[in-house]
Design a protein around this motif. Sequence first.
Motif, short mmCIF file in Angstrom:
data_model
loop_
_atom_site.label_atom_id
_atom_site.label_comp_id
_atom_site.label_asym_id
_atom_site.label_seq_id
_atom_site.Cartn_x
_atom_site.Cartn_y
_atom_site.Cartn_z
N SER A 90 0.83 -1.22 0.00
CA SER A 90 0.00 0.00 0.00
C SER A 90 0.85 1.26 0.00
O SER A 90 0.71 2.15 0.85
N VAL A 91 1.74 1.34 -0.98
CA VAL A 91 2.65 2.48 -1.11
C VAL A 91 2.22 3.33 -2.31
O VAL A 91 2.05 2.80 -3.41
N PRO A 92 2.07 4.65 -2.14
CA PRO A 92 1.67 5.50 -3.26
C PRO A 92 2.82 5.72 -4.24
O PRO A 92 3.87 6.22 -3.88
N MET A 93 2.61 5.33 -5.49
CA MET A 93 3.63 5.46 -6.52
C MET A 93 2.95 5.85 -7.82
O MET A 93 1.96 5.22 -8.22
N LEU A 94 3.45 6.89 -8.45
CA LEU A 94 2.92 7.34 -9.73
C LEU A 94 3.93 7.00 -10.82
O LEU A 94 5.03 7.54 -10.84
N VAL A 95 3.55 6.08 -11.69
CA VAL A 95 4.40 5.65 -12.79
C VAL A 95 3.86 6.26 -14.07
O VAL A 95 2.76 5.92 -14.51
N ILE A 96 4.62 7.18 -14.63
CA ILE A 96 4.24 7.83 -15.88
C ILE A 96 5.12 7.26 -16.98
O ILE A 96 6.35 7.40 -16.94
N SER A 97 4.49 6.61 -17.93
CA SER A 97 5.24 6.01 -19.02
C SER A 97 4.76 6.59 -20.35
O SER A 97 3.69 7.20 -20.43
N THR A 98 5.54 6.35 -21.36
CA THR A 98 5.09 6.63 -22.71
C THR A 98 4.52 5.35 -23.31
O THR A 98 4.60 4.26 -22.74
N CYS A 99 3.92 5.48 -24.46
CA CYS A 99 3.55 4.34 -25.30
C CYS A 99 3.62 4.82 -26.74
O CYS A 99 3.79 6.02 -27.01
N ASN A 100 3.51 3.90 -27.66
CA ASN A 100 3.64 4.27 -29.06
C ASN A 100 2.52 5.23 -29.49
O ASN A 100 1.51 5.39 -28.79
N ARG A 101 2.74 5.85 -30.61
CA ARG A 101 1.77 6.82 -31.14
C ARG A 101 0.39 6.16 -31.24
O ARG A 101 0.26 4.96 -31.46
N ARG A 102 -0.63 6.97 -31.10
CA ARG A 102 -1.99 6.42 -31.05
C ARG A 102 -2.33 5.59 -32.29
O ARG A 102 -2.97 4.54 -32.18
N GLU A 103 -1.88 6.04 -33.44
CA GLU A 103 -2.23 5.31 -34.66
C GLU A 103 -1.48 3.98 -34.78
O GLU A 103 -1.82 3.16 -35.65
N HIS A 104 -0.47 3.76 -33.90
CA HIS A 104 0.29 2.52 -33.95
C HIS A 104 -0.11 1.52 -32.87
O HIS A 104 0.35 0.37 -32.89
#
Length: 534
Positions: A90-104
Amino acid sequence: MTRCAEALVQLLEGYGVEHVFGIPGVHTVELYRGLHGSRLKHISPRHEQGAGFMADGYARASGKPGVCFIITGPGMTNILTAMGQAYADSVPMLVISTCNRREHLRLGHGHLHELPDQRTLVAGVCAFSHTLQHPDQLPEVLARAFALFGCTRPRPVHIEIPLDVLEMSADGLDLRPRPLPAAPAPAPEAIEAAVSLLSHAQRPLILAGGGARRSSETLTLLAERLQAPVALTTNARGLLAPDHPLLLDGVQSSAHGRELFAEADVVLAVGTELGETDYDFFGLGPLAFKAPLIRLDIDPLQVLGVQAAAVGLLGDAEQGLRALLARLPQRQADPAWAGDRVTRVNAVEHAGWSAKQCRLQALLDTVRDALPQPLIVGDSTQPVYQGALGYRAPTPNSWFNAGSGYGTLGYGLPAAIGAKLAQPLRPVVALVGDGGLQFSSAELIAAKEAGAGVTLLLWNNTSYAEIRDYMNAREVPLLGVDILTPDFAALAQSCHVVHHRAGNLAGLRALLGQLGDTREPLMIEVDATTFLAD
């Protein structure tokens, strides 16, 4: 133009974020454009799993969410173990990632770092995962994350941003942080039902877990009002002072602890899952309470968990404890229960320790007493397992480790780095075995680079000793547990870190006594064989 990535950083600043853990990659460079010139300090681990563990340790030591910037694909798969540990504890962690372009997305055309579906991949180790489709969604989604961290059971949150969305204009967005709701309080009628049980109890018992770790003063006052013995899980150590007469050692998994539980006529469980790794470490079987059970927890799934509650208090631990304290009358102590019984159970616990366990306990107590208010961050290693039974932390949030819950290896050093960044003026000790250190030894140079002056206390028994003992006890042929270890002095030197050796308690105490207020990490290597034979 303000890009979406730059708007993200401005919002994080508004919510009080001070550190970001991450490794730049071609899919996150836009995030780093936003970091440049901001108030956020970027920390570069040597592996994304290390980033997650650092964020975990930072969150536990600071009370604020740990934040990570992670690349698409391998960055996400690398951080999953750290998210699993944070989810379990129960540890607060914010993981912000990228992902491929929407059309891909989800087309399988072989783009760089492509995964079929990152959100499905991380679903089991986060409270929620969201794909940002447009910058306009950013303020709302971030507000949801920070509301979750403060108003319900805190767990990792994952937000993925497609590469094309990162570069889109965020001009015109309101980048002020949104007012966050307060955590809910238990219902008054449930409080009254709990008070009715507790006020008539002759032998009340309190079981407190990590969900109560911000409620030390109120929990102590309630225990004294009830004259109730208190058992603390690993993540709750330090909620009662080490010398408090109502404090039980880690007897939850022992036969004598179970006997005490059976004698109680009301049990109040606060912020604890009542799970196996805290309450059934020795395989005695699930808890079976004879007395009515009151469960105070912010998670409804725990209030209605496998240990059925006679009274369920759904809400914030601090608010619930205050409400109980305000309504409970003063009571006359029963010395046979509140004092003598606690003393006897603790004495039975200590008497059952082997000579090896006593030496391990002496090591832990030496570290605690030789340093001013130390924060000890442990891996899964023999001294940490002994600490689950006997370590009395000096303050709340000053003892946490990976020896319970998800139970990963490699946690101790990077989590200690995160804790030191959160508490730069406190001594922070990473208590790690030689096996566990080899999972994350590269983070030692990250500590040097970040100016995180952790003391790495290395328990070197040249093996996965706990597993070796487990195999021996079950007459399983030993395989894979006696490992070749590095020259740790040379490893420390290569990471520009000072190395010491301690062969006995006196030597360890002397080394710890020489530690000053330093930004420099150092390693103290303890030869387990010599130490235990001394």
